[in-house]
Design a protein around this motif. Sequence first.
Motif, PDB file in Angstrom:
ATOM      1  N   ASP A 145       0.787  -1.232   0.000  1.00  0.00           N
ATOM      2  CA  ASP A 145       0.000   0.000   0.000  1.00  0.00           C
ATOM      3  C   ASP A 145       0.817   1.279   0.000  1.00  0.00           C
ATOM      4  O   ASP A 145       0.263   2.352  -0.237  1.00  0.00           O
ATOM      5  CB  ASP A 145      -0.923   0.014   1.234  1.00  0.00           C
ATOM      6  CG  ASP A 145      -1.905  -1.141   1.213  1.00  0.00           C
ATOM      7  OD1 ASP A 145      -2.386  -1.467   0.125  1.00  0.00           O
ATOM      8  OD2 ASP A 145      -2.176  -1.709   2.278  1.00  0.00           O
ATOM      9  N   THR A 146       2.116   1.206   0.263  1.00  0.00           N
ATOM     10  CA  THR A 146       2.898   2.431   0.378  1.00  0.00           C
ATOM     11  C   THR A 146       2.923   3.218  -0.929  1.00  0.00           C
ATOM     12  O   THR A 146       2.892   4.452  -0.928  1.00  0.00           O
ATOM     13  CB  THR A 146       4.339   2.117   0.804  1.00  0.00           C
ATOM     14  OG1 THR A 146       4.321   1.256   1.941  1.00  0.00           O
ATOM     15  CG2 THR A 146       5.097   3.394   1.162  1.00  0.00           C
TER      16      THR A 146
ATOM     17  N   PRO B  51      -0.425   4.097   3.152  1.00  0.00           N
ATOM     18  CA  PRO B  51      -0.732   5.143   2.166  1.00  0.00           C
ATOM     19  C   PRO B  51      -0.381   6.543   2.651  1.00  0.00           C
ATOM     20  O   PRO B  51      -0.013   7.410   1.839  1.00  0.00           O
ATOM     21  CB  PRO B  51      -2.256   4.990   1.969  1.00  0.00           C
ATOM     22  CG  PRO B  51      -2.556   3.588   2.367  1.00  0.00           C
ATOM     23  CD  PRO B  51      -1.619   3.291   3.489  1.00  0.00           C
ATOM     24  N   MET B  52      -0.504   6.790   3.954  1.00  0.00           N
ATOM     25  CA  MET B  52      -0.141   8.111   4.460  1.00  0.00           C
ATOM     26  C   MET B  52       1.364   8.348   4.332  1.00  0.00           C
ATOM     27  O   MET B  52       1.803   9.431   3.910  1.00  0.00           O
ATOM     28  CB  MET B  52      -0.584   8.243   5.921  1.00  0.00           C
ATOM     29  CG  MET B  52      -2.098   8.247   6.110  1.00  0.00           C
ATOM     30  SD  MET B  52      -2.613   8.693   7.781  1.00  0.00           S
ATOM     31  CE  MET B  52      -2.168   7.211   8.688  1.00  0.00           C
TER      32      MET B  52
ATOM     33  N   LEU C 217      11.597   1.855   1.281  1.00  0.00           N
ATOM     34  CA  LEU C 217      11.464   0.403   1.455  1.00  0.00           C
ATOM     35  C   LEU C 217      12.822  -0.278   1.442  1.00  0.00           C
ATOM     36  O   LEU C 217      13.014  -1.309   2.103  1.00  0.00           O
ATOM     37  CB  LEU C 217      10.558  -0.170   0.365  1.00  0.00           C
ATOM     38  CG  LEU C 217       9.086   0.248   0.438  1.00  0.00           C
ATOM     39  CD1 LEU C 217       8.298  -0.337  -0.728  1.00  0.00           C
ATOM     40  CD2 LEU C 217       8.459  -0.179   1.767  1.00  0.00           C
ATOM     41  N   VAL C 218      13.797   0.281   0.705  1.00  0.00           N
ATOM     42  CA  VAL C 218      15.169  -0.249   0.766  1.00  0.00           C
ATOM     43  C   VAL C 218      15.707  -0.139   2.189  1.00  0.00           C
ATOM     44  O   VAL C 218      16.291  -1.095   2.732  1.00  0.00           O
ATOM     45  CB  VAL C 218      16.085   0.514  -0.208  1.00  0.00           C
ATOM     46  CG1 VAL C 218      17.548   0.134   0.020  1.00  0.00           C
ATOM     47  CG2 VAL C 218      15.706   0.210  -1.658  1.00  0.00           C
ATOM     48  N   LEU C 219      15.513   1.019   2.812  1.00  0.00           N
ATOM     49  CA  LEU C 219      15.980   1.210   4.184  1.00  0.00           C
ATOM     50  C   LEU C 219      15.271   0.268   5.147  1.00  0.00           C
ATOM     51  O   LEU C 219      15.902  -0.295   6.051  1.00  0.00           O
ATOM     52  CB  LEU C 219      15.759   2.665   4.608  1.00  0.00           C
ATOM     53  CG  LEU C 219      16.584   3.715   3.868  1.00  0.00           C
ATOM     54  CD1 LEU C 219      16.194   5.115   4.346  1.00  0.00           C
ATOM     55  CD2 LEU C 219      18.078   3.485   4.093  1.00  0.00           C
ATOM     56  N   VAL C 220      13.956   0.091   4.966  1.00  0.00           N
ATOM     57  CA  VAL C 220      13.198  -0.825   5.827  1.00  0.00           C
ATOM     58  C   VAL C 220      13.733  -2.242   5.695  1.00  0.00           C
ATOM     59  O   VAL C 220      13.988  -2.939   6.695  1.00  0.00           O
ATOM     60  CB  VAL C 220      11.698  -0.776   5.469  1.00  0.00           C
ATOM     61  CG1 VAL C 220      10.946  -1.899   6.175  1.00  0.00           C
ATOM     62  CG2 VAL C 220      11.104   0.569   5.857  1.00  0.00           C
ATOM     63  N   GLY C 221      13.905  -2.704   4.460  1.00  0.00           N
ATOM     64  CA  GLY C 221      14.395  -4.063   4.240  1.00  0.00           C
ATOM     65  C   GLY C 221      15.795  -4.270   4.794  1.00  0.00           C
ATOM     66  O   GLY C 221      16.086  -5.290   5.438  1.00  0.00           O
TER      67      GLY C 221
END
Length: 401
Positions: free
Chosen positions: A32-33, A156-157, A175-179
Amino acid sequence: MNPQASTLWRGPRWTLAALLACLGTVGPFSIDTYLPAFSGIQASLGATPAAMQQTLSAYLFGFALMNLFHGALADSFGRRPVVLWGMGVFTLASLGCALSQTVGWLVFFRAMQGLSCGAGVVVSRAIIRDMFPPAEAQRVMSQVTIYFGVAPAVAPMVGGLLFVHLGWHAIFWFLVLVGAALWLINWRLLPETLDPAQRQSFHPRHLMAGYLQLGASPRFMALALASGIPFNGMFLYVLSAPVFLGELLHLQPTQFFWFFCISIGGIMAGAFLSGRLAGRIKPKHQIRHGFTIMLGVSVANVALNLLLPPHPAWALLPIGIFAFGWALMVPVVTLLVLDQAPDRRGMASSLQACVGSLANGLVAGVVAPLVMHSAIGLALTSLGMMLIGVVAWLWVKPRVT
């Protein structure tokens, strides 16, 4: 449960629960991002609407397909390697999305994201049952449910803010940083929780026998439907939020946060109460309470939409109450699913996740576009999703201990 569980994690148990919750939310969060940036990505890459839809479909298809195998891999090679490989591939796939210059490459790397990120969702559930006895496992599963339910509303926010201020590439860099952060934390902290005596053969014949045994079990499939389908009664509104909130309720984008606050509040309250009730009331009673709440509020939502024009004063609260009922019952049902195959909990988690992700994909790609422009259509469809779960639970209830 692993007989050595008490020695595998030296820190406070809540820290393990937090780590598993973060793993479990990677999938729904990365779905959803990027949705708020759909039109921006389309314009930037010169893509057609059909091609942009493929970026979502490829992710959902990969997610559903690989969910069938993450658990089996974790049953054979251990939980830790599957999590690390999954997060590693997800990080590289997110990097590919961030660097994509054509929609074709974006579709490819979104598919790779979908294929890899399900490892966190599937394996985290199996780890919970490896490490905790039933009542404590319910409390931990309730904590995971808070994050899992909140992710589709918060994502989404976050994506919208990144898109507006930094552009669509920033969403995938995020998302790269999250992963990468999750890979590093799990590499440092996550123990191997699968008891060596419980490892399963990865021989194709053995795997097929396990899949056939679970897939042919009406009890298992009914529990998987009861745990996975009702979520879409709420998820439908999340997917339809721009139309539902903007066109039907006439809210300004700056007012959308009310919907997410009410939905998140319902999930957090229901999951919190579920954890508090663990070991205090019978699991069947807790599930009954959750479904009763969802049934009552779904019927009331349909009636209100038939009698009144859509208005924020009353249209948002039923969704929050529905979310409360779902979060109250789903941790218990999920544990019942895993306990249907105590020697193959990874595989059981895989099949459960596959059922849920296929339902999510169907709702996102087919159902939501058909009903999102009608308030009564949304209410009736939400009721229908919930009734599938109710029927499945009523059938299987006398057959589970």
